[in-house]
Design a protein around this motif. Structure first.
Motif, PDB file in Angstrom:
ATOM      1  N   ALA A  26      -4.224  -2.197  -4.450  1.00 16.33           N
ATOM      2  CA  ALA A  26      -4.404  -0.756  -4.294  1.00 16.33           C
ATOM      3  C   ALA A  26      -4.651  -0.082  -5.637  1.00 16.33           C
ATOM      4  O   ALA A  26      -5.452   0.855  -5.735  1.00 16.33           O
ATOM      5  CB  ALA A  26      -3.186  -0.147  -3.608  1.00 16.33           C
ATOM      6  N   THR A  86      -0.601  -6.302  -2.550  1.00 14.01           N
ATOM      7  CA  THR A  86      -1.424  -5.139  -2.205  1.00 14.01           C
ATOM      8  C   THR A  86      -1.063  -3.914  -3.035  1.00 14.01           C
ATOM      9  O   THR A  86      -1.889  -3.006  -3.164  1.00 14.01           O
ATOM     10  CB  THR A  86      -1.333  -4.806  -0.709  1.00 14.01           C
ATOM     11  OG1 THR A  86       0.026  -4.884  -0.282  1.00 14.01           O
ATOM     12  CG2 THR A  86      -2.189  -5.761   0.105  1.00 14.01           C
ATOM     13  N   TYR A 140       0.823  -1.205   0.000  1.00 13.18           N
ATOM     14  CA  TYR A 140       0.000   0.000   0.000  1.00 13.18           C
ATOM     15  C   TYR A 140       0.863   1.263   0.000  1.00 13.18           C
ATOM     16  O   TYR A 140       0.541   2.244  -0.673  1.00 13.18           O
ATOM     17  CB  TYR A 140      -0.928   0.000   1.218  1.00 13.18           C
ATOM     18  CG  TYR A 140      -2.066  -0.985   1.132  1.00 13.18           C
ATOM     19  CD1 TYR A 140      -3.064  -0.842   0.172  1.00 13.18           C
ATOM     20  CD2 TYR A 140      -2.159  -2.058   2.018  1.00 13.18           C
ATOM     21  CE1 TYR A 140      -4.118  -1.742   0.093  1.00 13.18           C
ATOM     22  CE2 TYR A 140      -3.214  -2.960   1.953  1.00 13.18           C
ATOM     23  CZ  TYR A 140      -4.189  -2.799   0.982  1.00 13.18           C
ATOM     24  OH  TYR A 140      -5.230  -3.698   0.902  1.00 13.18           O
TER      25      TYR A 140
END
Length: 216
Positions: free
Chosen positions: A204, A200, A30
């Protein structure tokens, strides 16, 4: 808080709460996608590279989750993991996926749940995305299922490529295993429970694309 935390970046102005964050493999994804990250775990995480709160994740989500733009939860997977079935003691481990989902939904914010693919097989988690390291060019086989509040969709990924000699724990006990995932700041032991940041980072990107589409 870890004295070695990475600086705030906020290029997209968004914050993500990573519940049950461990040493921060998914938090890093992230961060690389442009989010500021706060991690929460019930256990100390001395190598976690972002602001960290040691707390019960369910309680923290209930009290603070609404203050974030995205809430991520990697609820404990031991109850459903294959190795737990081999040992014959799945009932010895709590099932927090259902309570975790409810806590995240109650925040009113978009959310993501990550867990082992066995949770999808058991019907406990909806596999909106099923990711493997080989899809991202990593020299590692590590499947993880993701359920999201937006239900999937977005970019397509190539299929897994489990070439001969590529095993999930090929580097068990070696520094090479953490490095192969891109978790270079972790210890070997921390890396065994970690997930590559690439997962991620990609999740994201799907979230941000949907946000831009909704705003257009």
């Amino acid at each position: 808080m870890n004295a070695r935390i990475l600086p705030l970046r906020r290029p997209n102005g968004l914050r993500v709460l990573d519940l049950c964050c461990g040493a921060g493999g998914l938090s890093m994804g992230y961060y690389l996608a442009g989010f500021d990250v706060v991690g929460v775990d019930i256990h100390p995480q001395p190598n976690y590279p972002f602001p960290f709160v040691q707390a019960d994740a369910l309680d923290y989500a209930a009290g603070q989750g609404h203050a974030f733009d995205l809430v991520h939860g990697s609820w404990p997977c031991e109850r459903y993991a294959t190795v737990t079935r081999w040992r014959g003691n799945p009932g010895a481990h709590p099932d927090l996926i259902g309570p975790g989902r409810q806590a995240m939904q109650a925040t009113g914010r978009p959310w993501v749940i990550e867990n082992v693919p066995e949770t999808a097989t058991a019907g406990v988690l909806r596999p909106d995305y099923l990711l493997c390291g080989t899809q991202f060019g990593l020299n590692i086989r590590r499947h993880r299922a993701f359920e999201t509040s937006w239900g999937g969709g977005g970019d397509l990924l190539p299929p897994c490529w489990h070439r001969k000699g590529l095993l999930a724990f090929e580097h068990k006990g070696e520094r090479a295993y953490a490095d192969a995932m891109g978790c270079t700041w972790m210890t070997n032991l921390e890396a065994r429970k970690a997930v590559p940041p690439a997962y991620t980072h990609w999740i994201a990107a799907q979230f941000l694309a949907l946000e831009r589409s909704a705003a257009a």
